[in-house]
Design an enzyme around this catalytic site. Structure first.
Site, PDB file in Angstrom:
ATOM      1  N   ASP A 122       0.834  -1.144   0.006  1.00 56.85           N
ATOM      2  CA  ASP A 122       0.040  -0.113  -0.126  1.00 56.85           C
ATOM      3  C   ASP A 122       0.807   1.107  -0.101  1.00 56.85           C
ATOM      4  OD1 ASP A 122      -2.332  -1.655  -0.004  1.00 56.85           O
ATOM      5  OD2 ASP A 122      -2.851  -1.197   2.291  1.00 56.85           O
ATOM      6  N   TYR A 123       1.941   1.321   0.755  1.00 56.36           N
ATOM      7  CA  TYR A 123       2.734   2.392   0.750  1.00 56.36           C
ATOM      8  C   TYR A 123       3.504   2.755  -0.467  1.00 56.36           C
ATOM      9  CZ  TYR A 123       7.140   4.689   1.724  1.00 56.36           C
ATOM     10  OH  TYR A 123       8.533   5.645   1.561  1.00 56.36           O
ATOM     11  N   LEU A 124       4.117   1.475  -1.147  1.00 55.83           N
ATOM     12  CA  LEU A 124       4.680   1.743  -2.439  1.00 55.83           C
ATOM     13  C   LEU A 124       3.666   2.051  -3.492  1.00 55.83           C
ATOM     14  CD1 LEU A 124       7.013  -1.611  -2.095  1.00 55.83           C
ATOM     15  CD2 LEU A 124       7.871   0.780  -2.122  1.00 55.83           C
ATOM     16  N   ALA A 126       1.204   4.129  -3.144  1.00 54.02           N
ATOM     17  CA  ALA A 126       1.004   5.648  -2.804  1.00 54.02           C
ATOM     18  C   ALA A 126       2.323   6.326  -3.236  1.00 54.02           C
ATOM     19  CB  ALA A 126       0.729   5.879  -1.521  1.00 54.02           C
ATOM     20  N   LYS A 127       3.515   5.731  -2.993  1.00 49.29           N
ATOM     21  CA  LYS A 127       4.598   6.654  -3.453  1.00 49.29           C
ATOM     22  C   LYS A 127       4.789   6.519  -4.934  1.00 49.29           C
ATOM     23  CE  LYS A 127       7.255   8.162  -1.398  1.00 49.29           C
ATOM     24  NZ  LYS A 127       7.232   9.292  -0.860  1.00 49.29           N
TER      25      LYS A 127
END
Length: 210
Positions: A122-124, A126-127
């Protein structure tokens, strides 16, 4: 002296970025922080601060002239959409309206293909979305994607490629230095690249893709 807005200035890497800028002869750091009680750390060093919340309207952070931006903010997994993705987009939009000269983005290795990640997907994602938004913004940019961050001492030696095809670590100090050196107009202009610790000086490594 050019004014450099540092989003995420209160973070571990952000503080290192501000410190490098503060010692520079070319740049004047402006530390963007979310809370008033975070200002004291910087004010004690006579470093200018500005209040700005990436989950709200950020246009006010450009009330004073800003020449360039370093985005080193993050939600530490608490709100990756609101901060790491949408917060970045808001700051990109505001930067464009303010006619800044360059936007340097701290991203992450793996952000090019987040769907292949086994962790932090999820973080990647978003990035990845923030990076793509910057690429399509019309702003001059550099997108820096480090490997696993450590708190080791600076080496000022890195390995840099658009795609390294291997994992590795790098100190926050060397990431901070790479971000600051990427502020120059002709350095890594409109380039996206990965970095880990290596055997090439930061400047030489950046020169190869400039």
């Amino acid at each position: 002296m050019e004014n450099i807005l540092v989003a995420g200035a209160n973070g571990t890497t952000g503080k290192k970025i501000v410190d490098i800028l503060n010692k520079s002869q070319n740049y004047n750091p402006i530390a963007m922080v979310r809370k008033e009680d975070q200002q004291a750390y910087f004010k004690d060093q006579n470093i200018q601060t500005v209040l700005g919340d990436l989950e709200a309207d950020v246009t006010s952070v450009f009330s004073n002239p800003i020449d360039r931006v370093i985005f080193a903010a993050g939600s530490a997994g608490k709100n990756v959409i609101g901060v790491d993705q949408e917060g970045a987009k808001k700051l990109i939009d505001a930067s464009k309206k303010a006619n800044i000269k360059k936007f340097v983005m701290l991203s992450s290795m793996g952000a090019d293909k987040p769907e292949e990640a086994t962790q932090l997907q999820d973080y990647l994602k978003a990035k990845h979305n923030a990076d793509e938004y910057l690429k399509n913004s019309g702003l001059s940019y550099s997108i820096v994607r480090p490997g696993t961050l450590t708190n080791d001492s600076k080496l000022e030696m890195i390995e840099l490629q658009q795609k390294l095809n291997k994992h590795g670590e790098i100190s926050r100090a060397d990431v901070a230095q790479t971000l600051v050196q990427s502020l120059e107009d002709k350095t890594a202009a409109n380039a996206t690249f990965e970095i880990i610790k290596g055997e090439t000086s930061i400047q030489k490594a950046l020169d190869k893709i400039s």
